[in-house]
Design a protein around this motif. Structure first.
Motif, PDB file in Angstrom:
ATOM      1  N   PHE A  27       0.856  -1.178   0.000  1.00  0.00           N
ATOM      2  CA  PHE A  27       0.000   0.000   0.000  1.00  0.00           C
ATOM      3  C   PHE A  27       0.896   1.234   0.000  1.00  0.00           C
ATOM      4  CE2 PHE A  27       0.471   1.333   4.480  1.00  0.00           C
ATOM      5  CZ  PHE A  27       1.009   0.185   5.037  1.00  0.00           C
ATOM      6  N   THR A  28       0.294   2.405  -0.191  1.00  0.00           N
ATOM      7  CA  THR A  28       1.058   3.640  -0.231  1.00  0.00           C
ATOM      8  C   THR A  28       1.320   4.097   1.198  1.00  0.00           C
ATOM      9  OG1 THR A  28      -0.018   4.195  -2.327  1.00  0.00           O
ATOM     10  CG2 THR A  28       1.194   5.960  -1.187  1.00  0.00           C
ATOM     11  N   PHE A  29       2.444   3.661   1.720  1.00  0.00           N
ATOM     12  CA  PHE A  29       2.768   3.878   3.136  1.00  0.00           C
ATOM     13  C   PHE A  29       2.741   5.357   3.494  1.00  0.00           C
ATOM     14  CE2 PHE A  29       4.681   2.669   7.100  1.00  0.00           C
ATOM     15  CZ  PHE A  29       5.540   3.704   7.444  1.00  0.00           C
ATOM     16  N   SER A  30       3.312   6.189   2.662  1.00  0.00           N
ATOM     17  CA  SER A  30       3.465   7.607   2.995  1.00  0.00           C
ATOM     18  C   SER A  30       2.141   8.349   3.087  1.00  0.00           C
ATOM     19  CB  SER A  30       4.370   8.294   1.977  1.00  0.00           C
ATOM     20  OG  SER A  30       3.811   8.178   0.684  1.00  0.00           O
ATOM     21  N   SER A  31       1.055   7.736   2.631  1.00  0.00           N
ATOM     22  CA  SER A  31      -0.245   8.405   2.675  1.00  0.00           C
ATOM     23  C   SER A  31      -1.090   7.959   3.863  1.00  0.00           C
ATOM     24  CB  SER A  31      -1.026   8.141   1.387  1.00  0.00           C
ATOM     25  OG  SER A  31      -1.442   6.794   1.304  1.00  0.00           O
ATOM     26  N   LYS A  32      -0.573   7.031   4.662  1.00  0.00           N
ATOM     27  CA  LYS A  32      -1.343   6.450   5.761  1.00  0.00           C
ATOM     28  C   LYS A  32      -0.793   6.856   7.122  1.00  0.00           C
ATOM     29  CE  LYS A  32      -4.114   3.501   3.462  1.00  0.00           C
ATOM     30  NZ  LYS A  32      -5.586   3.559   3.542  1.00  0.00           N
ATOM     31  N   ASN A  97      -0.169  -1.355  12.400  1.00  0.00           N
ATOM     32  CA  ASN A  97      -1.257  -1.338  11.419  1.00  0.00           C
ATOM     33  C   ASN A  97      -1.418   0.099  10.970  1.00  0.00           C
ATOM     34  OD1 ASN A  97      -3.770  -1.798   9.992  1.00  0.00           O
ATOM     35  ND2 ASN A  97      -4.169  -3.507  11.377  1.00  0.00           N
ATOM     36  N   ALA A  98      -2.025   0.302   9.837  1.00  0.00           N
ATOM     37  CA  ALA A  98      -2.472   1.640   9.485  1.00  0.00           C
ATOM     38  C   ALA A  98      -3.608   1.991  10.447  1.00  0.00           C
ATOM     39  CB  ALA A  98      -2.938   1.701   8.040  1.00  0.00           C
ATOM     40  N   PRO A 104      -7.465   0.403  14.160  1.00  0.00           N
ATOM     41  CA  PRO A 104      -6.741  -0.191  13.029  1.00  0.00           C
ATOM     42  C   PRO A 104      -7.534  -0.032  11.749  1.00  0.00           C
ATOM     43  CG  PRO A 104      -7.714  -1.898  14.397  1.00  0.00           C
ATOM     44  CD  PRO A 104      -7.916  -0.607  15.137  1.00  0.00           C
ATOM     45  N   SER A 105      -6.798   0.194  10.675  1.00  0.00           N
ATOM     46  CA  SER A 105      -7.423   0.421   9.382  1.00  0.00           C
ATOM     47  C   SER A 105      -7.540  -0.859   8.556  1.00  0.00           C
ATOM     48  CB  SER A 105      -6.625   1.476   8.614  1.00  0.00           C
ATOM     49  OG  SER A 105      -7.145   1.679   7.328  1.00  0.00           O
ATOM     50  N   PHE A 106      -6.492  -1.680   8.617  1.00  0.00           N
ATOM     51  CA  PHE A 106      -6.500  -2.920   7.850  1.00  0.00           C
ATOM     52  C   PHE A 106      -7.081  -4.059   8.682  1.00  0.00           C
ATOM     53  CE2 PHE A 106      -4.562  -0.845   4.568  1.00  0.00           C
ATOM     54  CZ  PHE A 106      -3.247  -0.449   4.783  1.00  0.00           C
ATOM     55  N   GLY A 107      -7.803  -4.956   8.025  1.00  0.00           N
ATOM     56  CA  GLY A 107      -8.379  -6.085   8.735  1.00  0.00           C
ATOM     57  C   GLY A 107      -7.383  -7.173   9.059  1.00  0.00           C
ATOM     58  N   SER A 108      -6.273  -7.193   8.324  1.00  0.00           N
ATOM     59  CA  SER A 108      -5.277  -8.226   8.577  1.00  0.00           C
ATOM     60  C   SER A 108      -4.128  -7.654   9.394  1.00  0.00           C
ATOM     61  CB  SER A 108      -4.749  -8.776   7.250  1.00  0.00           C
ATOM     62  OG  SER A 108      -4.152  -7.743   6.482  1.00  0.00           O
TER      63      SER A 108
END
Length: 119
Positions: A27-32, A97-98, A104-108
């Motif tokens: 994913f786009t790390f810098s945007s999260k 996590n994001a 948490p943003s991601f389910g995994s």
């Protein structure tokens, strides 16, 4: 596919320090905004710290404020957690996590990294 790989945990004496790392991909790390969570033995996972996409805005759980510092390196897609003055109650599996706020943003989740504070 989102991947989160935590590392840096271990056994440390009370009052000691550890630095955790979380390498992210997919994913786009810098945007999260990114955060750290922990799950103590027999308890639910809880929020520890978060850093906005730029790293300039951070937030902490009251239990770690003044002892833990979250930071990030967007060039390396990595978020860190510097933990100082560790206490036995910091013993837990730590995850990244994001985040949206303190959730948490991601389910995994990744596999986490075990931190044990004991003499």
């Amino acid at each position: 596919q989102v991947q989160l790989v935590e590392s840096g945990g271990g056994l440390v004496q009370p009052g000691g320090s550890l630095r955790l790392s979380c390498a992210a991909s997919g994913f786009t790390f810098s945007s999260k905004s990114m955060g750290w969570f922990r799950q103590p033995p027999g308890k639910e996972r809880e929020f520890v710290a978060a850093a906005a996409w730029s790293g300039g805005t951070t937030s902490y759980a009251d239990s770690v404020k003044g002892r833990f510092t979250i930071s990030r390196d967007n060039a390396k897609n990595t978020v860190y957690l510097q933990m100082n003055s560790l206490k036995p109650e910091d013993t837990a599996v730590y995850y990244c996590n994001a985040v949206i706020g303190r959730r948490p943003s991601f389910g995994s989740w990744g596999q986490g990294t075990q931190v044990t504070v004991s003499s």
